[in-house]
Write an enzyme that holds these catalytic residues in place. Sequence first.
Site, PDB file in Angstrom:
ATOM      1  N   GLY A  82       0.848  -1.179   0.000  1.00  0.00           N
ATOM      2  CA  GLY A  82       0.000   0.000   0.000  1.00  0.00           C
ATOM      3  C   GLY A  82       0.894   1.242   0.000  1.00  0.00           C
ATOM      4  O   GLY A  82       2.052   1.194   0.420  1.00  0.00           O
ATOM      5  N   GLY A 130       0.862  -4.992   0.515  1.00  0.00           N
ATOM      6  CA  GLY A 130      -0.291  -4.969  -0.376  1.00  0.00           C
ATOM      7  C   GLY A 130      -0.059  -5.714  -1.683  1.00  0.00           C
ATOM      8  O   GLY A 130      -1.011  -6.188  -2.310  1.00  0.00           O
ATOM      9  N   GLU A 153       5.607  -5.366   7.535  1.00  0.00           N
ATOM     10  CA  GLU A 153       4.858  -4.337   8.267  1.00  0.00           C
ATOM     11  C   GLU A 153       5.371  -4.045   9.671  1.00  0.00           C
ATOM     12  O   GLU A 153       5.220  -2.920  10.154  1.00  0.00           O
ATOM     13  CB  GLU A 153       3.369  -4.717   8.322  1.00  0.00           C
ATOM     14  CG  GLU A 153       2.627  -4.555   6.992  1.00  0.00           C
ATOM     15  CD  GLU A 153       2.785  -5.740   6.064  1.00  0.00           C
ATOM     16  OE1 GLU A 153       3.496  -6.702   6.433  1.00  0.00           O
ATOM     17  OE2 GLU A 153       2.211  -5.713   4.964  1.00  0.00           O
ATOM     18  N   ASP A 161      -1.283  -7.216   7.067  1.00  0.00           N
ATOM     19  CA  ASP A 161      -2.724  -7.170   6.785  1.00  0.00           C
ATOM     20  C   ASP A 161      -2.980  -7.732   5.392  1.00  0.00           C
ATOM     21  O   ASP A 161      -2.274  -8.637   4.966  1.00  0.00           O
ATOM     22  CB  ASP A 161      -3.258  -5.743   6.991  1.00  0.00           C
ATOM     23  CG  ASP A 161      -2.650  -4.734   6.034  1.00  0.00           C
ATOM     24  OD1 ASP A 161      -1.571  -5.017   5.466  1.00  0.00           O
ATOM     25  OD2 ASP A 161      -3.251  -3.667   5.832  1.00  0.00           O
TER      26      ASP A 161
END
Length: 376
Positions: A82, A130, A153, A161
Site C-alpha cells: 500500500g 499490499g 509491516e 494485513d
Amino acid sequence: MTETTTTNATAAAAAPEVLSEVRGQVGFITLNRPRALNALSLGMVRDLMAILLAWQHDDAVLAVAIRGSNKEGPFGAFCAGGDIRFLHQAGSQGNPQLEDFFTEEYALNHLIHNYAKPYIAFMDGIVMGGGMGISQGAALRLVTERTKMAMPETAIGLFPDVGGGYFLARCPGSAGEWLALTGDTIGADLAIACGLADGCIPVDQQAPVWEALGTQQFADAEAVKAFVVARLLPKSQVLQPAAAELAQADAYFALPSVGEIVRALEAADTDWARATAATLRKRSPLMLHVVLEQIRRARSMGLADDLRMERDMVRHCFYLRPGQSETVEGIRALAVDKDHAPKWNPARIEDVTPAMVVPFFASPWPAHSHPLAALA
Ligand SMILES: C/C=C/C(=O)SCCNC(=O)CCNC(=O)[C@H](O)C(C)(C)COP(=O)(O)OP(=O)(O)OC[C@H]1O[C@@H](n2cnc3c(N)ncnc32)[C@H](O)[C@@H]1OP(=O)(O)O
C-alpha cells in the site's frame, strides 16, 4: 481483438497507474507506478476492483494475468505494498480516505481469492505487503529468480494485513510467525517452500509467456493455466536451500510468546539466530506482540473473518492511541524523514503488557455495520 479499458491517473496528464486490455481470450493488467515500485494508491485499488468485476462476467475473458512494471519497462517490480506515504499523511491528518483505502483494499483481496476465473500473478522483483494482498489469492502465483517477497509491516509499526493472517498462518510449521514478526525478505525457493508461490518462471520467460497468452487459442480456463504451468521450472530445481532455513525458524517461532522467542534466539549460537534476534529488536515491540496474537488467531479463521479482524486492527493502529500511532511513527522513520530511527512506544519487547495488546482485537463496529460485513 484488442480492447483497452479505462484506467486511473492521478492527474489528467499523468500516466495511468493501472493499464488493462483484453488480448485474445485473456485480460491483462499492468501496475504502472514504477517510481513508487507500484505501491497501491486508492485510485489503483478502485481501478483493479472495477476491472476485475467487469471481466468476471465477460464471456470473452477466460483468465486474467497481472504484472508490475519497473522504470525500464514491464516486469522487474510487482508491488511494494500500500502507498505508505499516503497512509502517513492520511493517518496524521484524520483524512477519511484512510478508512476507504483499507475497506476497499481488503475487499479487493477477498475478490481475488474468490475470483471466478484463473487470476495469474507474475510476482517478479519486489512483492511486499499490499503486493502480497493482490497476489496470494491468485490461481497461479509465479515467482522468479529475482523475486523479493516480504510482509515487512512490523518495520513500520503495522501488522501483516491484506489477508496476511490468513495466508501466513497457513505456511508450514511456524514459518508464518517467522515471516510476520521479522518481515524478512525471501526469494523463490522459500516462497515456494512456504506455500506462498506455486512455481518459478525464469525471468527471461515472462515476456514470451505473457505475449503468448494473448495470441494462443485456449479451449477453456483450465487450458490457460496448464499453458503457464508447463513453462515453470521443476520445483526440485528451486527448493534446495529452503528446508534448512524453515527448520531453524520452526525451532524458535513455535514458542508461546515474543519474549520467549527473542530470548531463545539471543541465547543461541548461530549466525541465523543472532541476525534474527537483532531484526526483532528493531521492530515495533508492541506490534510484535499484536502480530503473534494475530497469526495464532488467524490459524482457525476463514479469509473473510480474518479480513474483518484485520480491518478492526488497522483502524486501531491509527486511532487507538491518538498522537501515538506506531504506524505513523514507523512510516515517518522509513519513508518520510528516512532517519530509520523510529521511536517505538513502548521501546522494549519486555515492556509490552497484555493490556496493551488486547484492545487491537476488539471490533469498533457492531457486527452488522462492520465495513466488511458483506464478505462471505
Ligand atoms: C494496506 C497495505 C499496507 C502495506 O502494504 S504495508 C507494507 C508496505 N510496504 C513497505 O513497507 C515497503 C516499503 N518500501 C521499502 O521498504 C523499500 O522501498 C523497498 C525495500 C521495497 C525497496 O527499497 P529500494 O530498492 O531501496 O527502493 P526505494 O528507494 O526505497 O523505493 C523507490 C521509491 O519507491 C517508494 N516506495 C517504495 N515502497 C513504497 C510504498 N509502499 N509506498 C509508497 N512509496 C513507496 C520509495 O519511497 C521511493 O520513492 P522516492 O524515490 O521518492 O524516495
